[in-house]
Write a protein that holds these residues in place. Structure first.
Motif, PDB file in Angstrom:
ATOM      1  N   VAL A 115       0.810  -1.216   0.000  1.00  0.00           N
ATOM      2  CA  VAL A 115       0.000   0.000   0.000  1.00  0.00           C
ATOM      3  C   VAL A 115       0.846   1.270   0.000  1.00  0.00           C
ATOM      4  O   VAL A 115       0.324   2.366  -0.209  1.00  0.00           O
ATOM      5  CB  VAL A 115      -0.982   0.035   1.195  1.00  0.00           C
ATOM      6  CG1 VAL A 115      -2.018  -1.068   1.072  1.00  0.00           C
ATOM      7  CG2 VAL A 115      -0.249  -0.041   2.517  1.00  0.00           C
ATOM      8  N   ASN A 116       2.149   1.124   0.240  1.00  0.00           N
ATOM      9  CA  ASN A 116       3.003   2.300   0.307  1.00  0.00           C
ATOM     10  C   ASN A 116       4.434   1.869   0.054  1.00  0.00           C
ATOM     11  O   ASN A 116       4.787   0.706   0.250  1.00  0.00           O
ATOM     12  CB  ASN A 116       2.874   2.966   1.675  1.00  0.00           C
ATOM     13  CG  ASN A 116       3.283   4.414   1.671  1.00  0.00           C
ATOM     14  OD1 ASN A 116       3.735   4.941   0.672  1.00  0.00           O
ATOM     15  ND2 ASN A 116       3.125   5.053   2.809  1.00  0.00           N
ATOM     16  N   ARG A 117       5.260   2.801  -0.358  1.00  0.00           N
ATOM     17  CA  ARG A 117       6.687   2.531  -0.548  1.00  0.00           C
ATOM     18  C   ARG A 117       7.475   3.676   0.070  1.00  0.00           C
ATOM     19  O   ARG A 117       6.970   4.789   0.207  1.00  0.00           O
ATOM     20  CB  ARG A 117       7.037   2.367  -2.018  1.00  0.00           C
ATOM     21  CG  ARG A 117       6.863   3.626  -2.809  1.00  0.00           C
ATOM     22  CD  ARG A 117       7.311   3.519  -4.261  1.00  0.00           C
ATOM     23  NE  ARG A 117       8.746   3.582  -4.358  1.00  0.00           N
ATOM     24  CZ  ARG A 117       9.470   2.857  -5.183  1.00  0.00           C
ATOM     25  NH1 ARG A 117       8.884   2.024  -6.009  1.00  0.00           N
ATOM     26  NH2 ARG A 117      10.768   2.955  -5.216  1.00  0.00           N
ATOM     27  N   LYS A 118       8.717   3.363   0.436  1.00  0.00           N
ATOM     28  CA  LYS A 118       9.577   4.373   1.043  1.00  0.00           C
ATOM     29  C   LYS A 118      10.997   4.120   0.557  1.00  0.00           C
ATOM     30  O   LYS A 118      11.485   2.988   0.598  1.00  0.00           O
ATOM     31  CB  LYS A 118       9.475   4.246   2.569  1.00  0.00           C
ATOM     32  CG  LYS A 118      10.368   5.146   3.346  1.00  0.00           C
ATOM     33  CD  LYS A 118      10.092   5.151   4.852  1.00  0.00           C
ATOM     34  CE  LYS A 118       9.837   3.807   5.445  1.00  0.00           C
ATOM     35  NZ  LYS A 118       9.701   3.818   6.904  1.00  0.00           N
ATOM     36  N   ASN A 119      11.647   5.163   0.068  1.00  0.00           N
ATOM     37  CA  ASN A 119      13.048   5.073  -0.323  1.00  0.00           C
ATOM     38  C   ASN A 119      13.896   5.602   0.831  1.00  0.00           C
ATOM     39  O   ASN A 119      13.619   6.690   1.344  1.00  0.00           O
ATOM     40  CB  ASN A 119      13.320   5.912  -1.572  1.00  0.00           C
ATOM     41  CG  ASN A 119      12.560   5.415  -2.772  1.00  0.00           C
ATOM     42  OD1 ASN A 119      12.376   4.223  -2.943  1.00  0.00           O
ATOM     43  ND2 ASN A 119      12.112   6.320  -3.612  1.00  0.00           N
ATOM     44  N   GLN A 120      14.874   4.815   1.236  1.00  0.00           N
ATOM     45  CA  GLN A 120      15.821   5.260   2.264  1.00  0.00           C
ATOM     46  C   GLN A 120      17.217   4.919   1.767  1.00  0.00           C
ATOM     47  O   GLN A 120      17.619   3.742   1.788  1.00  0.00           O
ATOM     48  CB  GLN A 120      15.555   4.590   3.602  1.00  0.00           C
ATOM     49  CG  GLN A 120      14.339   5.141   4.304  1.00  0.00           C
ATOM     50  CD  GLN A 120      14.239   4.675   5.748  1.00  0.00           C
ATOM     51  OE1 GLN A 120      14.700   3.604   6.104  1.00  0.00           O
ATOM     52  NE2 GLN A 120      13.634   5.502   6.576  1.00  0.00           N
ATOM     53  N   GLY A 121      17.908   5.940   1.291  1.00  0.00           N
ATOM     54  CA  GLY A 121      19.219   5.711   0.713  1.00  0.00           C
ATOM     55  C   GLY A 121      19.097   4.826  -0.500  1.00  0.00           C
ATOM     56  O   GLY A 121      18.287   5.079  -1.390  1.00  0.00           O
ATOM     57  N   LYS A 122      19.878   3.759  -0.543  1.00  0.00           N
ATOM     58  CA  LYS A 122      19.813   2.847  -1.692  1.00  0.00           C
ATOM     59  C   LYS A 122      18.760   1.751  -1.519  1.00  0.00           C
ATOM     60  O   LYS A 122      18.599   0.904  -2.380  1.00  0.00           O
ATOM     61  CB  LYS A 122      21.179   2.222  -1.953  1.00  0.00           C
ATOM     62  CG  LYS A 122      21.697   1.343  -0.851  1.00  0.00           C
ATOM     63  CD  LYS A 122      23.046   0.748  -1.226  1.00  0.00           C
ATOM     64  CE  LYS A 122      23.496  -0.227  -0.155  1.00  0.00           C
ATOM     65  NZ  LYS A 122      24.695  -0.941  -0.547  1.00  0.00           N
ATOM     66  N   PHE A 123      18.024   1.776  -0.418  1.00  0.00           N
ATOM     67  CA  PHE A 123      17.023   0.741  -0.145  1.00  0.00           C
ATOM     68  C   PHE A 123      15.616   1.238  -0.452  1.00  0.00           C
ATOM     69  O   PHE A 123      15.308   2.409  -0.309  1.00  0.00           O
ATOM     70  CB  PHE A 123      17.084   0.298   1.322  1.00  0.00           C
ATOM     71  CG  PHE A 123      18.401  -0.300   1.694  1.00  0.00           C
ATOM     72  CD1 PHE A 123      18.749  -1.573   1.280  1.00  0.00           C
ATOM     73  CD2 PHE A 123      19.306   0.423   2.459  1.00  0.00           C
ATOM     74  CE1 PHE A 123      19.966  -2.131   1.611  1.00  0.00           C
ATOM     75  CE2 PHE A 123      20.531  -0.129   2.800  1.00  0.00           C
ATOM     76  CZ  PHE A 123      20.864  -1.395   2.374  1.00  0.00           C
ATOM     77  N   VAL A 124      14.760   0.288  -0.861  1.00  0.00           N
ATOM     78  CA  VAL A 124      13.343   0.565  -1.088  1.00  0.00           C
ATOM     79  C   VAL A 124      12.565  -0.331  -0.133  1.00  0.00           C
ATOM     80  O   VAL A 124      12.824  -1.536  -0.060  1.00  0.00           O
ATOM     81  CB  VAL A 124      12.930   0.260  -2.544  1.00  0.00           C
ATOM     82  CG1 VAL A 124      11.439   0.481  -2.733  1.00  0.00           C
ATOM     83  CG2 VAL A 124      13.730   1.107  -3.517  1.00  0.00           C
ATOM     84  N   PHE A 125      11.632   0.247   0.597  1.00  0.00           N
ATOM     85  CA  PHE A 125      10.806  -0.505   1.535  1.00  0.00           C
ATOM     86  C   PHE A 125       9.359  -0.487   1.078  1.00  0.00           C
ATOM     87  O   PHE A 125       8.896   0.482   0.491  1.00  0.00           O
ATOM     88  CB  PHE A 125      10.919   0.082   2.948  1.00  0.00           C
ATOM     89  CG  PHE A 125      12.272  -0.106   3.553  1.00  0.00           C
ATOM     90  CD1 PHE A 125      12.565  -1.258   4.271  1.00  0.00           C
ATOM     91  CD2 PHE A 125      13.259   0.847   3.385  1.00  0.00           C
ATOM     92  CE1 PHE A 125      13.822  -1.447   4.816  1.00  0.00           C
ATOM     93  CE2 PHE A 125      14.521   0.671   3.922  1.00  0.00           C
ATOM     94  CZ  PHE A 125      14.805  -0.481   4.643  1.00  0.00           C
TER      95      PHE A 125
END
Length: 86
Positions: free
Chosen positions: A30-40
């Protein structure tokens, strides 16, 4: 030039956990989050919207943990048998 988006179709995708996760197997992103080189990816259980958690999207590519789409137990067993033949 814009950077290429990793996992462009992540939100809205459906997944089946190989093992019960928080008591369920079927989830939707339902949602995505980019943190540095990672995607959650924020996962929500299809049968209980109160069950939600974040996971590294890279984990979803591991077929021993997740299958794309919503699979029945029968379909999951068939996939395991086919994979075992190779």
């Amino acid at each position: 030039m814009q950077k290429k988006l990793k996992y462009p179709h992540l939100v809205g995708s459906k997944w089946t956990a190989q093992q019960k996760t928080w008591g369920w197997r079927h989830f939707q992103v339902v949602n995505r989050k980019n943190q540095g080189k990672f995607v959650f990816a924020e996962m929500v259980a299809s049968c209980d919207p109160n069950v939600r958690f974040w996971t590294n999207a890279k984990i979803l590519k591991n077929p021993s943990e997740w299958q794309a789409g919503w699979q029945t137990l029968h379909e999951m067993r068939e996939t395991e048998e086919i994979m075992g033949e190779y």
